[in-house]
Design an enzyme around this catalytic site. Structure first.
Site, PDB file in Angstrom:
ATOM      1  N   ASP A  46      -1.986 -10.137 -69.876  1.00 52.92           N
ATOM      2  CA  ASP A  46      -2.863  -8.986 -70.096  1.00 52.92           C
ATOM      3  C   ASP A  46      -2.937  -8.100 -68.839  1.00 52.92           C
ATOM      4  O   ASP A  46      -2.825  -6.871 -68.923  1.00 52.92           O
ATOM      5  CB  ASP A  46      -4.258  -9.500 -70.479  1.00 52.92           C
ATOM      6  CG  ASP A  46      -5.267  -8.377 -70.622  1.00 52.92           C
ATOM      7  OD1 ASP A  46      -5.254  -7.698 -71.664  1.00 52.92           O
ATOM      8  OD2 ASP A  46      -6.074  -8.188 -69.698  1.00 52.92           O
ATOM      9  N   VAL A 104     -14.807  -3.369 -80.719  1.00 54.05           N
ATOM     10  CA  VAL A 104     -14.715  -2.062 -80.064  1.00 54.05           C
ATOM     11  C   VAL A 104     -14.836  -0.932 -81.097  1.00 54.05           C
ATOM     12  O   VAL A 104     -15.457   0.107 -80.824  1.00 54.05           O
ATOM     13  CB  VAL A 104     -13.400  -1.953 -79.251  1.00 54.05           C
ATOM     14  CG1 VAL A 104     -13.245  -0.562 -78.672  1.00 54.05           C
ATOM     15  CG2 VAL A 104     -13.384  -2.991 -78.144  1.00 54.05           C
ATOM     16  N   GLY A 152     -15.540  -5.452 -73.264  1.00 57.88           N
ATOM     17  CA  GLY A 152     -16.832  -5.437 -73.935  1.00 57.88           C
ATOM     18  C   GLY A 152     -16.939  -4.259 -74.870  1.00 57.88           C
ATOM     19  O   GLY A 152     -16.282  -3.230 -74.686  1.00 57.88           O
ATOM     20  N   LYS A 160      -1.579  -4.077 -68.189  1.00 59.42           N
ATOM     21  CA  LYS A 160      -2.370  -3.006 -67.599  1.00 59.42           C
ATOM     22  C   LYS A 160      -1.715  -2.425 -66.349  1.00 59.42           C
ATOM     23  O   LYS A 160      -1.722  -1.212 -66.144  1.00 59.42           O
ATOM     24  CB  LYS A 160      -3.779  -3.525 -67.278  1.00 59.42           C
ATOM     25  CG  LYS A 160      -4.576  -3.839 -68.548  1.00 59.42           C
ATOM     26  CD  LYS A 160      -5.814  -4.678 -68.245  1.00 59.42           C
ATOM     27  CE  LYS A 160      -6.579  -5.025 -69.502  1.00 59.42           C
ATOM     28  NZ  LYS A 160      -7.599  -6.070 -69.264  1.00 59.42           N
ATOM     29  N   GLU A 202      -7.312   5.816 -71.983  1.00 56.42           N
ATOM     30  CA  GLU A 202      -8.231   5.400 -70.909  1.00 56.42           C
ATOM     31  C   GLU A 202      -8.726   3.980 -71.144  1.00 56.42           C
ATOM     32  O   GLU A 202      -8.875   3.187 -70.209  1.00 56.42           O
ATOM     33  CB  GLU A 202      -9.419   6.363 -70.853  1.00 56.42           C
ATOM     34  CG  GLU A 202     -10.428   6.084 -69.761  1.00 56.42           C
ATOM     35  CD  GLU A 202      -9.841   6.227 -68.375  1.00 56.42           C
ATOM     36  OE1 GLU A 202      -9.590   7.350 -67.950  1.00 56.42           O
ATOM     37  OE2 GLU A 202      -9.608   5.195 -67.712  1.00 56.42           O
ATOM     38  N   ILE A 255     -14.076   1.668 -66.808  1.00 60.22           N
ATOM     39  CA  ILE A 255     -13.768   2.352 -65.544  1.00 60.22           C
ATOM     40  C   ILE A 255     -12.785   3.489 -65.814  1.00 60.22           C
ATOM     41  O   ILE A 255     -11.719   3.246 -66.364  1.00 60.22           O
ATOM     42  CB  ILE A 255     -13.127   1.380 -64.528  1.00 60.22           C
ATOM     43  CG1 ILE A 255     -13.958   0.109 -64.373  1.00 60.22           C
ATOM     44  CG2 ILE A 255     -12.905   2.073 -63.194  1.00 60.22           C
ATOM     45  CD1 ILE A 255     -13.261  -0.974 -63.546  1.00 60.22           C
ATOM     46  N   LYS A 290      -3.365  -2.074 -74.894  1.00 60.35           N
ATOM     47  CA  LYS A 290      -2.549  -2.193 -73.679  1.00 60.35           C
ATOM     48  C   LYS A 290      -1.210  -2.865 -73.927  1.00 60.35           C
ATOM     49  O   LYS A 290      -0.190  -2.490 -73.380  1.00 60.35           O
ATOM     50  CB  LYS A 290      -3.317  -2.933 -72.589  1.00 60.35           C
ATOM     51  CG  LYS A 290      -3.781  -4.319 -72.992  1.00 60.35           C
ATOM     52  CD  LYS A 290      -5.206  -4.603 -72.587  1.00 60.35           C
ATOM     53  CE  LYS A 290      -6.154  -4.038 -73.610  1.00 60.35           C
ATOM     54  NZ  LYS A 290      -7.535  -4.467 -73.504  1.00 60.35           N
ATOM     55  N   GLU A 321     -11.104 -15.388 -75.287  1.00 63.69           N
ATOM     56  CA  GLU A 321     -10.785 -15.565 -76.710  1.00 63.69           C
ATOM     57  C   GLU A 321     -10.641 -17.058 -77.015  1.00 63.69           C
ATOM     58  O   GLU A 321     -10.490 -17.879 -76.123  1.00 63.69           O
ATOM     59  CB  GLU A 321      -9.438 -14.887 -77.027  1.00 63.69           C
ATOM     60  CG  GLU A 321      -9.261 -13.502 -76.474  1.00 63.69           C
ATOM     61  CD  GLU A 321      -9.750 -12.438 -77.448  1.00 63.69           C
ATOM     62  OE1 GLU A 321      -9.870 -12.753 -78.650  1.00 63.69           O
ATOM     63  OE2 GLU A 321     -10.025 -11.318 -77.002  1.00 63.69           O
TER      64      GLU A 321
END
Lengths: 443, 443
Positions: free
Chosen positions: A206, A19, A308, A210, A134, A141, A110, A195
């Protein structure tokens, strides 16, 4: 600030993984374009990572990459730190240091926010700066923006999300290609959707991070990961997916934050059947989606890639632009979270929320099985909504029987299952999966 | 502004119809709640409407309702005017007056913005104020926010929207309940989804307004309604909807803003078949949805109610809150639209974009019909992708024949249809509907 203002924002990225690369790529390649579109000059100054030798997808200008995080933290000319190293230890220390220097922080972390967001947010407020996140939920999104700003007029009634692309990819493979869980997981790993250690994805952790973050924005409380009841997809069998499909349901790992009639708020992540006709049922493969119900707006739904390199970078740059405009600070200030103590007064037990259930059991092919099942369920106040038993029989004269129930509580289901297991006509342990009844926004 | 800032915003609403009522309702009933959540005190000061006698759904405090718009325009203590009277004449004058007074403007007026947005935006900039218009497109869905802020890092490649709930309701009724167009339209009127005069909805004009506004934000140009090629659903027959369904397509009124490989931008509204598997295909009844493709984020999709009192009011209040935070002004300033002259250099002819097509014709049941059709199409460089002819025949020994084509241009299709019409084996005029090939975001 006049009409033609141009503002330069000096940026440091900490963490040069996938990222980080994507984010640097947009900042370097799109700088001119963003300047033209917004009047903001986003200048990437430094990128810090412990590993400064492995070649990356993007080449940084000479001198930009460093293995010393302090070159970003201590540089007073840097306005904004983007934390992308992940994890909840070093990342926490780094963010604390950035905030104490009065810098703005953008993060995709997160796990950190779900576990330590409350204290980090307080620290940001103390230092009159902000944290933007975000990218922490649902990748590209803009769901944080939608909840915080787009739906700000609403009292949010519920959030129903497919928030983990790994799980959704696995469940889609199982449903569409009839693959067993281990095969689908291996494929997800080969395609880069899972992963090497997929634990946190498939155990629901995860998604739990979120939904804690999204619920905090939506309901306006200090909410933590500890408030979320979590179960994962490790034990999902292809059989149940197929029976579900036959009965009109798709199996998803669903993250739910729900307000009940008495203003109680419950949070949970669980594999759940949803109706094929629901908007979320069509969300396949690695995609994410979130359905939000607000008292004014009704249902809105947001769909896109939840992970991604470039989708996540897209969300990070959106935050950087809002930071550059000064909006991020104002929005962060304006997000008044009621205290954890207040939240605990409203925290509801997700198992006490009424739901429908799917039960699969292995029955001996003898007369009177249904009558016995129905008797046990009836005694526990549960009525049967649907049943499915295919003709023919399996080993030891057994047949799989599927029962779906009307609304009931998990406590009643657990009690029934215990009693069903002790029936002489039942073999082994029944499987039980929730059928999520999403609200319907109809006229 | 410190940490605990509270800011009072004084607001005037001009236009006390359905959406005006909903907006006043939220402002009056939710004031305390919004103050708690955001620190903003939204004070509704005046509501102006020519009709001050008809009872509304909400009762305003004494003295709040006036038939004199100047009580809002001339009141220097009012920060923000919400224009909800609609139309492009009086509304334009009112907004101009508000802007000249330096007030912020929030509006849901898509027709006005699509036709005169360019000059109104310029006027707002001259007066160092802003116009916010989340409610002008897709009602409660925060799509303006998503395009302007959430996806700001992206070069937008295309927007594909179902932007008119009236048309979508009618097309859904036709498809699901097998109703003819006039019956479905009448039902839409009875249910309040269509106006007494539904022209602007069903002729595609309303969708055209909205796609012009969205394209302007997405591509960063001064774009007007005049740039949009528009056709409506008035002539859609139930037959074509049913044949389409049989072939795997759903008919939608689609609003498209698309960037081609050569940086040309085309805008159009048209009835189009989309694949049943597309995310937009599941958008039924009065709902709206917008699929947006960005170079970093890939596909994102936004779904919700595109109209109605409370969904629209939800979008208006979102704008009011952003205005109160000061974000609206900054975001408006930062939205650098390249000039109309520049846009015209990039404006592409939508008919020159390659597409697939559905053609239905009435052929005499004679040998060699397909060979003749295929010959005409072949001569125009069009190859057939699919064909459908049911057994049995209709009046005058005719049978309906459906042909779908591979990618081609409308000009080639129009030429072919002219030639097909002159064939002796063809009766009447063939029907032609575009098959929209939405981009696919796959791995």
């Amino acid at each position: 600030m006049g009409k033609n203002f141009e503002k330069k924002i000096r940026i440091g990225i900490i963490g040069f993984g996938t990222v980080g690369c994507g984010t640097a790529k947009i900042l370097l390649e799109n700088r001119e374009n963003i300047l033209k579109k917004t009047g903001l000059d986003l200048e990437l100054v430094k990128v810090a990572d412990l590993d400064i030798t492995t070649p990356r997808e993007i080449e940084l200008p000479a001198g930009m990459l460093t293995d010393n995080t302090n070159e970003i933290i201590e540089d007073d000319s840097i306005d904004l730190g983007i934390e992308l190293i992940g994890g909840t230890t070093a990342a926490k220390t780094i963010i604390e240091k950035l905030l104490k220097k009065g810098k703005g922080v953008v993060t995709a972390n997160k796990a950190l926010l779900a576990k330590h967001g409350i204290e980090l947010f307080r620290l940001a407020r103390e230092n009159e700066t902000f944290i933007s996140y975000e990218a922490s939920c649902a990748g590209g999104i803009p769901i944080v923006l939608a909840l915080r700003s787009g739906l700000a007029a609403n009292n949010i009634e519920g959030i129903y999300g497919i928030l983990n692309g790994t799980c959704n990819f696995i469940l889609t493979s199982m449903a569409v290609e009839n693959k067993d869980f281990p095969v689908a997981l291996k494929e997800a790993q080969e395609k880069g959707y899972a992963e090497a250690d997929p634990t946190l994805d498939i155990n629901g952790g995860d998604s739990g991070h979120k939904i804690a973050i999204l619920a905090s924005i939506a309901f306006g409380y200090e909410i933590s990961f500890d408030d979320v009841r979590v179960s994962g997809i490790e034990n999902i069998s292809i059989q149940d997916i197929n029976y579900g499909l036959e009965m009109g349901y798709v199996l998803k790992l669903l993250a739910v934050a729900q307000r009940d009639a008495g203003d109680g708020i419950s949070l949970r992540v669980m594999p759940a059947f949803i109706s094929k006709t629901d908007q979320l049922a069509g969300v396949s493969g690695p995609f994410n989606a979130v359905s939000v119900f607000g008292d004014a707006v009704g249902q809105t739904m947001y769909y896109g890639r939840g992970a991604g390199m470039m989708p996540t970078a897209s969300a990070i740059i959106a935050d950087v632009i809002e930071a550059g405009l000064g909006n991020a600070k104002r929005s962060f200030e304006a997000m008044k979270l009621r205290s954890r103590e207040e939240f605990l007064e409203h925290r509801a037990d997700p198992d006490e929320i009424e739901s429908r259930f799917y039960i699969r059991l292995l029955a001996l092919d003898k007369p009177g099985v249904f009558s016995k099942l129905s008797e046990v369920l009836g005694k526990n106040g549960i009525s049967i909504s649907g049943a499915l038993q295919h003709e023919g029989r399996g080993p030891n004269n057994t047949v799989p029987v599927i029962i779906t129930t009307h609304l009931t509580k998990l406590s009643a289901i657990n009690k029934s299952i215990e009693q069903i297991q002790s029936l002489s006509v039942i073999e082994g342990c029944p499987t039980c999966i929730q059928i999520a009844e999403l609200p319907e926004d109809t006229d």
